[in-house]
Design an enzyme around this catalytic site. Sequence first.
Site, PDB file in Angstrom:
ATOM      1  N   CYS A  96     -11.036  -8.646  -5.097  1.00  0.00           N
ATOM      2  CA  CYS A  96     -11.962  -9.767  -4.993  1.00  0.00           C
ATOM      3  C   CYS A  96     -11.423 -11.003  -5.720  1.00  0.00           C
ATOM      4  O   CYS A  96     -10.389 -11.519  -5.365  1.00  0.00           O
ATOM      5  CB  CYS A  96     -13.355  -9.366  -5.466  1.00  0.00           C
ATOM      6  SG  CYS A  96     -14.652 -10.484  -4.865  1.00  0.00           S
ATOM      7  N   HIS A 130     -15.029  -5.295  -1.943  1.00  0.00           N
ATOM      8  CA  HIS A 130     -15.324  -4.355  -3.033  1.00  0.00           C
ATOM      9  C   HIS A 130     -15.452  -2.931  -2.497  1.00  0.00           C
ATOM     10  O   HIS A 130     -16.556  -2.371  -2.455  1.00  0.00           O
ATOM     11  CB  HIS A 130     -16.616  -4.755  -3.738  1.00  0.00           C
ATOM     12  CG  HIS A 130     -16.473  -5.912  -4.670  1.00  0.00           C
ATOM     13  ND1 HIS A 130     -15.863  -5.814  -5.898  1.00  0.00           N
ATOM     14  CD2 HIS A 130     -16.858  -7.211  -4.531  1.00  0.00           C
ATOM     15  CE1 HIS A 130     -15.888  -6.988  -6.501  1.00  0.00           C
ATOM     16  NE2 HIS A 130     -16.472  -7.851  -5.703  1.00  0.00           N
ATOM     17  N   GLU A 162     -14.907  -0.347  -3.928  1.00  0.00           N
ATOM     18  CA  GLU A 162     -15.329   0.547  -5.010  1.00  0.00           C
ATOM     19  C   GLU A 162     -16.839   0.551  -5.223  1.00  0.00           C
ATOM     20  O   GLU A 162     -17.365   1.396  -5.966  1.00  0.00           O
ATOM     21  CB  GLU A 162     -14.647   0.141  -6.321  1.00  0.00           C
ATOM     22  CG  GLU A 162     -15.251  -1.038  -7.063  1.00  0.00           C
ATOM     23  CD  GLU A 162     -14.888  -2.408  -6.495  1.00  0.00           C
ATOM     24  OE1 GLU A 162     -15.249  -3.422  -7.127  1.00  0.00           O
ATOM     25  OE2 GLU A 162     -14.246  -2.465  -5.429  1.00  0.00           O
TER      26      GLU A 162
END
Length: 303
Positions: free
Chosen positions: A142, A235, A237
């Site tokens: 990001c 993102h 994750e």
Amino acid sequence: MPVTMPYDLPARAVLESERIFVMSDERAGHQDIRPLRIAIVNLMPVKIVAETQLLRLLSHTPLQIDITLLHMASHVSRTTSAEHLEAFYSTFDDVSEQHFDGLVITGAPVERLDFAQVDYWPELTRILDWSRTNVQSTLHVCWGAQAALYRHYGIGKYEMPQKLSGVFSHRLTGRRSAVITGFDDEFVAPHSRYTDVRADDVEATGEIEVLARSDEAGVFLAATPDGRQVFVTGHPEYDADTLAREYARDREQGLPVPVPAHYFRDDDPTALPVNRWRGHGHLLFANWLNYCVYQETPFDPPA
């Protein structure tokens, strides 16, 4: 094989409850192998949450991994205790003479600031420059990706009319990189940011290939052909409820943010979100560890 982490790190209990094999520093010291040394520059405000999310993805591999957590010495965290940082984190000065097999640089909620306005920008530029000689491969996430693209290649970021938030469909545009091995031709991933980088600017460097992009969210994944620099603008994750928590936080602060796109069923923010990106998130990190780090790093690293 396990991720090695301090016994008292909060992420440990969460990961063990998910039946993820983690190992203490003491036990790892008796293993007759060389683990991969991975450093994480954690720029996220709530560091404990980010630690758990990243360690979950890094654990999805048969390789043993030794984790070093880094925080910015030039920034005072208001959302993570000094005791936690003192117990589990190092600073760049602590490791600047060392070599690492891999490095992860996270995002940060500072994308609407000019890079030079970020209080820890001078320290981060030192880390970015150091990573080119002391790290086999760096995965930027990001804002971390935007920062690296700017520092290494002079690629600017552009502020969008409103926050880009949601789970977006992407298609593969690159075929040569091992980072996308096993990826579906189309897949979804979360984004949460106010700024963007343009594919034309990335490709104009002649040194980076755009590997996946979205008609709505733009570039998602790019990498250098040698895999030493990998850039992820989203993102992968994130937990299932991360975008929901961010949306609630922004609304409580009176920010004019849209409902995260393609996330809640029928765009109803009271609905329970479902994680539809977990598989490709694990695959991306496993590919990075295998193809960009493990298969390229020497068994005997530089002293």
